[in-house]
Design a protein around this motif. Sequence first.
Motif: not given
Length: 436
Positions: A317, A321, A387
């Motif tokens: 991830r 991202r 994040d």
Amino acid sequence: MTSAASGSMQTLLVDPGGASSALLMAALKRYGLAVWRAGSVEEALAQAQRERLDLVITAWVLPDGDGIALARRLRPLLNEAAPIILISASVSPERLDEAFLAGITDVFTRDDLEHLDNFLRYFLASRTDTVIGARLLLVEDSPAQQQHLTAMLQRRGYEVDVASSVDAAREHMRQHDHELYLVDLVLLGMQSGIGLIRQLRRTAEDFVLRPVIVLTGYHDTARKNELYRLGVNDYVIKPPPDVELLARVYNLIYMRRLYQQLREREQLLQTMALTDPVTGIANRHTYDEAGPRYLERTRRDGKPMAVMVVDIDHFKRVNDRHGHAYGDEVLTMVAQLMAQSVRANDLVARYGGEEFVALLPGCGQPCALRVAEQLRHGVATRVSTPDGPVTVSIGIAVIEPAAAETLEHAFERADKALYQAKTAGRNCVKSANDEH
């Protein structure tokens, strides 16, 4: 006759003229040489009587003779270190021998001036170049020789330490590293230069890394053989011609530095082969090579060894991202924290992808859990992305010293414990040695 341009290296080109002569002149001027031009034997001899010549290049065929006849008459007028180069269309073996007997240094053909370029490059290097920052140790007890040799070497740009005895030389050696040693055999005090040479020849690499030129007044075969047996690189008869000694000094220091560069490059390549290029820690190959030695040592010491497998949670991830460059920064930060969490004699390696492995010799179950928890907490509090915090899952397995377990099997157990940590919600530590 053509006048020379300004310059310190006086060169005489003896050639009647023509296109090939223009090529030779251009080649000489590319090297910044001051070039005089003569078209015949008599003009060349007259020029040699008027000027101090450092280099002579002559054609084979001249209007009033040839290059070999010129060399016979020219050699007594030149410094013995001044080369005479013969340029010819072709050379037979018989004429080549004749040329060398006449005092000619080398012979090159007009259709292959690359060899002349190589000669000029080396000739100028040996006469004008120095090796920047080189420090030499001159061990000589004659004040006159000390003064002359030191001044000559310093003019060329070398740093020179001077000693009159072996004891004084050793004191200089304690204070500085030297790239070359000029050693007289007969010195003040109880010890000769041979004792110092033996000290400089303790390992095989010393022949290259600590080059020695012996200064001697003796020129007998037995002494020469003994010097080479001791491992000296070169020797010169005193008083040595300045040009000759400077060329030998330059060659030995230049070769020393080439060797050092090769050794440093080899060490760099070895480091690159054993190190993960992204994180800077050991790679999988290093782990595979060192692991058996760690296991052997833990059994020899009679102490347990922990295998710790670490995986970054949701790392795909991060790459998806924020890009792979950002992902590499995260990998590096985790690797650094992992290296800081263990001891100096522990092994930390990137196993592949976002997975790391550590071997902790002398570390049992309580120790391994403590180290793993410290790492887990450190990553969660110190590494983050836009994040949120980055976390790791950790699996550990402990090899007991009396067990016949292989490192591969212990890694599999730790990897299964890591999987348990993933299924338990990640950001936690699981041990394969737990009974529950």
